[in-house]
Design an enzyme around this catalytic site. Sequence first.
Site, PDB file in Angstrom:
ATOM      1  N   CYS B 163       0.840  -1.598   0.118  1.00 22.67           N
ATOM      2  CA  CYS B 163      -0.241   0.335  -0.066  1.00 22.67           C
ATOM      3  C   CYS B 163       0.795   1.873   0.332  1.00 22.67           C
ATOM      4  O   CYS B 163       0.139   2.736  -0.291  1.00 22.67           O
ATOM      5  CB  CYS B 163      -0.929   0.471   0.833  1.00 22.67           C
ATOM      6  SG  CYS B 163      -1.686  -1.686   1.522  1.00 22.67           S
ATOM      7  N   HIS B 301      -3.245   7.905   6.165  1.00 22.20           N
ATOM      8  CA  HIS B 301      -3.007   6.276   5.697  1.00 22.20           C
ATOM      9  C   HIS B 301      -4.711   6.071   5.956  1.00 22.20           C
ATOM     10  O   HIS B 301      -4.835   5.158   5.297  1.00 22.20           O
ATOM     11  CB  HIS B 301      -2.227   5.230   5.643  1.00 22.20           C
ATOM     12  CG  HIS B 301      -1.988   4.249   4.883  1.00 22.20           C
ATOM     13  ND1 HIS B 301      -1.804   4.072   4.070  1.00 22.20           N
ATOM     14  CD2 HIS B 301      -2.083   2.756   5.905  1.00 22.20           C
ATOM     15  CE1 HIS B 301      -1.658   2.222   3.443  1.00 22.20           C
ATOM     16  NE2 HIS B 301      -2.479   2.182   4.416  1.00 22.20           N
ATOM     17  N   HIS B 335      -9.853   1.315   0.090  1.00 20.34           N
ATOM     18  CA  HIS B 335      -8.350   1.456   0.144  1.00 20.34           C
ATOM     19  C   HIS B 335      -8.158   0.465  -1.801  1.00 20.34           C
ATOM     20  O   HIS B 335      -7.545  -0.590  -1.448  1.00 20.34           O
ATOM     21  CB  HIS B 335      -7.774   0.200   1.373  1.00 20.34           C
ATOM     22  CG  HIS B 335      -6.475   0.347   1.747  1.00 20.34           C
ATOM     23  ND1 HIS B 335      -5.676   1.418   0.669  1.00 20.34           N
ATOM     24  CD2 HIS B 335      -5.562   0.002   1.962  1.00 20.34           C
ATOM     25  CE1 HIS B 335      -4.104   0.783   1.286  1.00 20.34           C
ATOM     26  NE2 HIS B 335      -4.555   0.040   1.863  1.00 20.34           N
TER      27      HIS B 335
END
Lengths: 84, 411
Positions: B163, B301, B335
């Site tokens: 990520c 995040h 996400h």
Amino acid sequence: MDENIIELTNEVFMESFELEEEKLEPEADIFADLGLDSLDVVDLIVALQEKFSVTLRDDERIKEISTLEDLYRFIEHLKTETLT
Amino acid sequence: MNRVVITGTGAVTGMGNGVDALMEGIENRRCATLRMPGWEKYKGLRSLVGVPVELPSARHIPRKVRRSMGRLSLLAVFAAEEALLSAGIDRTELASDRYGCVVGSTMGGAEALNDTFETMLPDHDLSKLSAMKFFQTIPHTAAMNIAQFLGLQGIVMATAAACASSLQAVGTGFDLIRSGRQSVMLCGGAEELHPTVTGSFDILFASSASFNEDPQRTPRPFDTERDGIVCGEGAGILVLEEYEHAKRRGAPVLAEITGYHTCGSGAHVSQADRSSMVRCMNSALSQAGVHACDIDLVNAHATATRHGDAQEAKAVASVLGPDVPVHSLKGYIGHTLGASGAVELAAVLEMMKRETVYPTLNLEKVDEDCRGVHHVRETINKKLNTILKNCFAFGGINASLVVRKLTTGEK
């Protein structure tokens, strides 16, 4: 020449390589006229194997094919071989 | 060292194709999470939600260029096209060894990889495999395909840090331009939504599974009811450019990148590690030459995992204190994994332009574990001069980036 072989082979060229039917003349060179390259040939073999239920991948005679007509004749020959 | 500016953005997300579609969705507080049809057939898959993209037509891409593009690369190419357009860069300028790209992803071409196994494994037969599956699957498929499509002749790289991939891509582009090795870099990432992708997180109990019947209430960053990641599909590409190069051609400068750092936690492959997050943010701030009081917004995040959000909130609190606004965009678009850094950066650059901070969606009650920072709960109108963007990835990989708005005289 078996018309069914021509029709099915041309279907592969139209479906896999987005070519228009009118471009698929028997004398058309697969590379120079139809624009296929070495990567396309891999996918051409996979598609023809699927379409005609034959095994082509390791057949050295493929290297001698340059025009659509060569290909039609090769498949016809292969089908006959398979039957005999 | 050269100065590096961002002159273009492109994004494809569950909100639609383009940065405008993304911002319209955010502005309207729309959560793009859907219940995924057909996912019930996967035994053991608890999370049945996701944020898919409706892929636009790719027929304008010539077949010989398109044939090596799986879904991942198509997403990336669409974002790259938009980014170039917004930067005002003509395609004919790209054939130069001073123009390159760095584009990452978490999973590579998930759909193509799955197709490969489904074709090969039933009969253990490779003879049915298309030549293109390799090119559609490999980890640098998006970078490679963007470079081929655009004719880039400079540095072409792919970051692979889950990520943090796309923020690492932006950071790498920043380093390459700063050091003078490249003039223009297209940087970002892409990710597909696929059961194998969601499943990778689900088997670790890291994905959201409690809102399958009420998908638009998840993910819930920093919220008491948060229960994990909702995987989203998308791509984000930014055009990074050497400042003088941008100035010479009168490019629309969105912001300057002033600080970047990436580091490993050296602690655990999946557990977020607060001390290394702190180290990462501090190093980025230090490189940018800014202090906590200079930061106007933290784009977190914050994926809505129980542990990760709490660690990030505490890390941000210890670096920046309780007053700097902090928000997460995961509640809008899920996400997007390897795309998230660049997609979210594209959105905050737009917020910088609008002088508006949009809130964390689905944050109804801040969890006890996530307190200590100023959570953005409502839209705030404020000048955004300096923004910190974080990505904290599986594998213990952290990345932080600082961008600042140029003054009128600098543009």
